[in-house]
Design a protein around this motif. Structure first.
Motif, PDB file in Angstrom:
ATOM      1  N   SER A   8       0.845  -1.173   0.000  1.00  0.00           N
ATOM      2  CA  SER A   8       0.000   0.000   0.000  1.00  0.00           C
ATOM      3  C   SER A   8       0.887   1.231   0.000  1.00  0.00           C
ATOM      4  O   SER A   8       1.766   1.373   0.836  1.00  0.00           O
ATOM      5  N   SER A  33      -8.869   5.445  -5.118  1.00  0.00           N
ATOM      6  CA  SER A  33      -9.739   5.513  -3.947  1.00  0.00           C
ATOM      7  C   SER A  33     -10.927   6.416  -4.217  1.00  0.00           C
ATOM      8  O   SER A  33     -10.823   7.424  -4.903  1.00  0.00           O
ATOM      9  N   LEU A  41      -3.527   1.777  -3.728  1.00  0.00           N
ATOM     10  CA  LEU A  41      -3.078   0.406  -3.509  1.00  0.00           C
ATOM     11  C   LEU A  41      -2.324  -0.073  -4.717  1.00  0.00           C
ATOM     12  O   LEU A  41      -2.758   0.113  -5.832  1.00  0.00           O
ATOM     13  N   THR A 293      -7.629   1.136   2.159  1.00  0.00           N
ATOM     14  CA  THR A 293      -7.661  -0.149   1.472  1.00  0.00           C
ATOM     15  C   THR A 293      -8.005  -1.242   2.474  1.00  0.00           C
ATOM     16  O   THR A 293      -7.484  -1.260   3.588  1.00  0.00           O
ATOM     17  N   PRO A 315     -10.187  -1.228  -2.671  1.00  0.00           N
ATOM     18  CA  PRO A 315      -9.686   0.117  -2.359  1.00  0.00           C
ATOM     19  C   PRO A 315     -10.454   0.794  -1.240  1.00  0.00           C
ATOM     20  O   PRO A 315      -9.954   1.719  -0.613  1.00  0.00           O
TER      21      PRO A 315
END
Length: 470
Positions: A8, A33, A41, A293, A315
């Motif tokens: 991440s 996101s 991610l 995430t 996400p």
């Protein structure tokens, strides 16, 4: 690539150098996101996620991996000895054993009820329970309540996901309200939002539920339960129809609620109008990366299902989820074929390592005489997992007076993680009251080793045992 991993970009524990090296050989899939994070991610899929097993503990180590990622492999023992070249495991907070594979439990008060946290009513039963410390300083429990003074045999028909509160982590917890008709909860929180995972589908609860039993009196299920045709006229579901109906997840800004449905979506499982649908997610447990995430672990119980746990990544907490193994029908964690395991609990320790504990039947022997035990799997990156061959706990609980109780069933593990240290501080289990060496008088009518849903012998409770921290 010889190694797979999940990185991440919002996770500070992952080095930039490691990410760059992985990019050269692995396929990147970058999710955006919903909160506007540009690169939330990087999922590095090289080969597929896997699990393996280690041999039984031998009392020595070569690397930290031999300490199950719960301690450090150090030269010399924790005490000074003349054999300074011997490398042994120095366990981290909450763990003990030659390879740091067992929870370092503190003894409970005496007797089989010494660790009972809920319910207070001796004539009621409950099953799996999960606890979070709220902003009010109170401990909030969400438990698989069983209505009508029935036992675990009526776990489904008489189910009510119950919210109870205590000033102390060990209880006693006092029931406050019912969230919905659901079971097997795990309460989590992220950035001020409380997220309650569960199974069973939600909605209102009560006597109109198909199969509901109204004949129970003492926390167990009578033989005649279910013969209710003569008393159905005045039955109705509790609630006003506004209870959440989510299959797996509800959220709230407070542990008191109100709870709101949050459906989750998946990619690559359904087709057509069901393209965003998910597989049957049983006993879900989640970890949230700092950027939101979500890693979701669950089991999927059906005839012919693989022996293992599934992991998926998304996400955001609502999805869309993708399987870490690359295939929805392939497990990420696979346990030995001589055991049957379920009820995972997932977390990440302060060193960035992932851990999961779970309930296993027929521990390593393939027969019911082995009894139940607590399984443990661990991973440095969340992608490649190792299943420990030593149990994290057993059916025997030590008491402060030097005695112990050996239960027949100790399931549904939920670890309370200390919010200040990140270390395990207590283990909650669903426990059947029937036990081997401190039996209750009513056990005289039960088989020598009763099932946890044995008619007349199915009393159960939420049980807590403190874990030593340092």
């Amino acid at each position: 690539s010889s190694r797979s991993g999940i990185e991440s970009l919002g996770d500070r524990s992952v080095s930039k150098k490691r990410r760059e090296e992985a990019k050269k050989t692995c396929t990147m899939q970058i999710f955006s996101s919903a909160r506007g994070c540009q690169l939330c991610l990087v999922l590095l899929l090289c080969g597929r996620a896997s699990s393996s097993q280690i041999p039984a503990a031998s009392g020595s180590c070569q690397t930290d991996a031999d300490c199950l990622l719960n301690g450090k492999c150090s030269t010399g023992t924790q005490e000074s000895t003349a054999h300074s070249s011997q490398r042994t495991c120095v366990c981290g907070s909450g763990w003990t054993g030659p390879h740091c594979g067992q929870f370092d439990f503190l003894p409970t008060p005496p007797g089989p009820l010494g660790g009972k946290a809920y319910p207070n009513d001796p004539n009621s039963s409950t099953w799996g329970s999960s606890v979070v410390k709220g902003p009010d300083g109170m401990y909030h429990m969400y438990t698989s309540g069983i209505l009508g003074n029935c036992g675990l045999k009526m776990w489904g028909a008489n189910a009510a996901l119950t919210h109870a509160v205590s000033a102390n982590i060990e209880g006693p917890y006092v029931a406050k309200d019912i969230v919905m008709r659901a079971s097997n909860p795990q309460i989590t929180q992220f950035e001020g939002e409380f997220r309650l995972w569960h199974i069973m589908g939600g909605g209102d609860w009560g006597p109109l539920t198909p199969g509901y039993c109204h004949l129970c009196t003492n926390g167990s299920t009578p033989t005649a339960c279910g013969n209710t045709s003569s008393e159905t006229a005045d039955r109705r579901l509790s609630g006003d129809g506004s209870a959440p109906h989510s299959q797996n997840l509800v959220v709230a800004k407070s542990p008191e609620g109100p709870w709101v449905d949050l459906p989750i979506t998946c990619e690559g499982w359904g087709t057509g109008t069901r393209a965003t649908h998910c597989p049957s997610i049983q006993n879900p447990t989640a970890y949230y990366y700092p950027n939101g995430t979500t890693m979701l672990m669950y089991d999927w119980q059906f005839a012919g299902a693989p022996k293992g746990f599934f992991l998926a990544i998304a996400p955001t907490v609502s999805g869309p989820y993708r399987p870490l193994s690359g295939n929805w029908n392939v497990t990420t964690i696979t346990w030995p074929q001589d055991m049957g395991c379920t009820d995972p609990f997932l977390w990440r320790d302060p060193s960035g390592h992932f851990h999961a504990v779970f309930h296993c039947r027929d521990w390593n022997t393939g027969g019911p005489s082995a009894g139940d035990a607590g399984g443990h799997a661990y991973s440095a990156d969340g992608m490649s997992w190792v299943v420990a061959r030593e149990p994290a706990w057993t059916l025997t609980v030590d008491h402060t007076d030097g005695t112990n109780t050996t239960f027949f069933h100790r399931e549904r593990p939920q670890v309370f993680i200390d919010p200040d240290t990140g270390a395990p501080a207590a283990l909650f289990n669903a426990v059947s009251l029937a036990n081997l060496n401190q039996p209750f008088p009513w056990q005289a009518q039960c088989p020598p080793r009763p099932s946890h849903v044995q008619i007349g012998c199915d009393q159960s409770m939420a049980f807590v045992q403190h874990i030593r921290t340092h």
